[in-house]
Design an enzyme around this catalytic site. Structure first.
Site, mmCIF file in Angstrom:
data_model
loop_
_atom_site.group_PDB
_atom_site.id
_atom_site.type_symbol
_atom_site.label_atom_id
_atom_site.label_comp_id
_atom_site.label_asym_id
_atom_site.label_seq_id
_atom_site.Cartn_x
_atom_site.Cartn_y
_atom_site.Cartn_z
ATOM 1 N N GLY A 13 0.790 -1.219 0.000
ATOM 2 C CA GLY A 13 0.000 0.000 0.000
ATOM 3 C C GLY A 13 0.824 1.271 0.000
ATOM 4 O O GLY A 13 1.829 1.396 -0.713
ATOM 5 N N ILE A 14 0.397 2.240 0.811
ATOM 6 C CA ILE A 14 1.043 3.550 0.845
ATOM 7 C C ILE A 14 2.498 3.437 1.272
ATOM 8 O O ILE A 14 3.389 4.039 0.669
ATOM 9 C CB ILE A 14 0.262 4.495 1.779
ATOM 10 N N ASP A 60 6.203 -5.339 16.317
ATOM 11 C CA ASP A 60 4.794 -5.135 16.658
ATOM 12 C C ASP A 60 4.654 -3.745 17.257
ATOM 13 O O ASP A 60 5.041 -3.502 18.403
ATOM 14 C CB ASP A 60 4.346 -6.200 17.664
ATOM 15 N N SER A 135 -5.487 11.093 8.052
ATOM 16 C CA SER A 135 -6.646 10.674 7.271
ATOM 17 C C SER A 135 -7.672 11.793 7.177
ATOM 18 O O SER A 135 -7.873 12.531 8.154
ATOM 19 C CB SER A 135 -7.286 9.445 7.928
ATOM 20 N N TYR A 148 -10.382 4.672 15.069
ATOM 21 C CA TYR A 148 -9.448 5.071 14.020
ATOM 22 C C TYR A 148 -9.475 6.579 13.806
ATOM 23 O O TYR A 148 -8.436 7.241 13.779
ATOM 24 C CB TYR A 148 -9.791 4.348 12.719
ATOM 25 N N PRO A 178 -3.937 11.340 2.967
ATOM 26 C CA PRO A 178 -3.970 10.777 1.624
ATOM 27 C C PRO A 178 -5.304 10.812 0.879
ATOM 28 O O PRO A 178 -5.327 10.624 -0.332
ATOM 29 C CB PRO A 178 -3.540 9.322 1.824
#
Length: 247
Positions: A13-14, A60, A135, A148, A178
């Site tokens: 992805g990104i 992680d 976002s 989120y 994005p």
């Protein structure tokens, strides 16, 4: 200009697109992943073809101790791209405290810890770039879940605070938003929402540029943010979303 760059969430992805877009001779790319070594190595091979040196690092980001180990393995870094994210789409009526804390651990706490440790080294050397991927859902309130969206809002606040703290020492800190980027992760979220009977906001329909964006659309902006010429650009949220128009 030689650079040592850490990209978190670089396996696809990104993150993968940004790593490949930044690859060139003189660059060392540290490609973070979590349990996806083979896929990340594929990205690393493409970066090496373009002339970069590469190293893959498994960690992680939901575990603060592992984040500390990652920072130690990365060493002196010139550019930090906090791209990795836990893409929680759990609605508020089903949201558990464990899901909330796990989302913030990856999306906010890990970014803070990496910026704290690696940013200190940048400040000591008098030059550095930190780029946090956020976002447009912070403004939309969706289509993702509240954990989120809230975590990305917190990351914008962290960006501005870090910019103020590190700016006097030659380190810029910016956020990249994005927009509606088509990635494997986005496909998985859509499939999850359909299975749960939840609809999603059609972001493409609200854009001034009426096409689905791809991760590569972000590369030119990140090259600017990572460059020597962006020294006066800090504390900003750069929307690379095709001119989203919120209705």
């Amino acid at each position: 200009m030689d650079q040592r760059i850490l990209v978190t969430g670089a396996r696809r992805g990104i993150g993968a697109a940004l790593a490949i877009g930044l690859a060139r001779p003189g660059v060392t790319l540290l490609l973070h992943h979590f349990g996806a070594a083979e896929q990340t190595e594929g990205v690393a091979r493409l970066c090496r073809v373009l002339g970069a040196q590469t190293r893959t690092l498994d960690a992680d980001l939901g575990d603060p101790a592992a984040v500390g180990e990652l920072a130690g393995e990365a060493g002196a870094v010139d550019v930090l791209i906090n791209n990795a994210a836990r893409a929680s789409n759990v609605p508020i009526d089903q949201l558990s405290i464990d899901e909330w804390l796990a989302t913030f651990a990856v999306n906010v706490t890990a970014s803070m810890l990496l910026a704290q440790t690696l940013g200190a080294g940048m400040a000591g050397r008098g030059w550095g770039r930190i780029i946090n991927v956020v976002s447009p859902t912070v403004l939309l309130g969706g289509p993702s879940g509240p954990a989120y969206v809230s975590s990305k809002a917190a990351l914008i606040g962290l960006t501005r605070s870090l910019a103020r703290a590190l700016g006097p020492r030659g380190v810029t800190v910016n956020a990249l938003s994005p927009g509606a980027i088509r990635t494997e992760g986005e496909d998985e979220l859509e499939e999850s929402d359909r299975a749960a009977g939840r609809g999603r906001t059609d972001l493409v329909a609200t854009q001034a540029v009426p096409r689905e964006l791809i991760p590569e659309d972000l590369v030119a902006t990140v090259r600017l943010l990572a460059s020597d010429g962006s020294g006066a650009l800090t504390g900003q949220v750069l929307e690379v979303g095709g001119g989203l128009v919120f209705r």
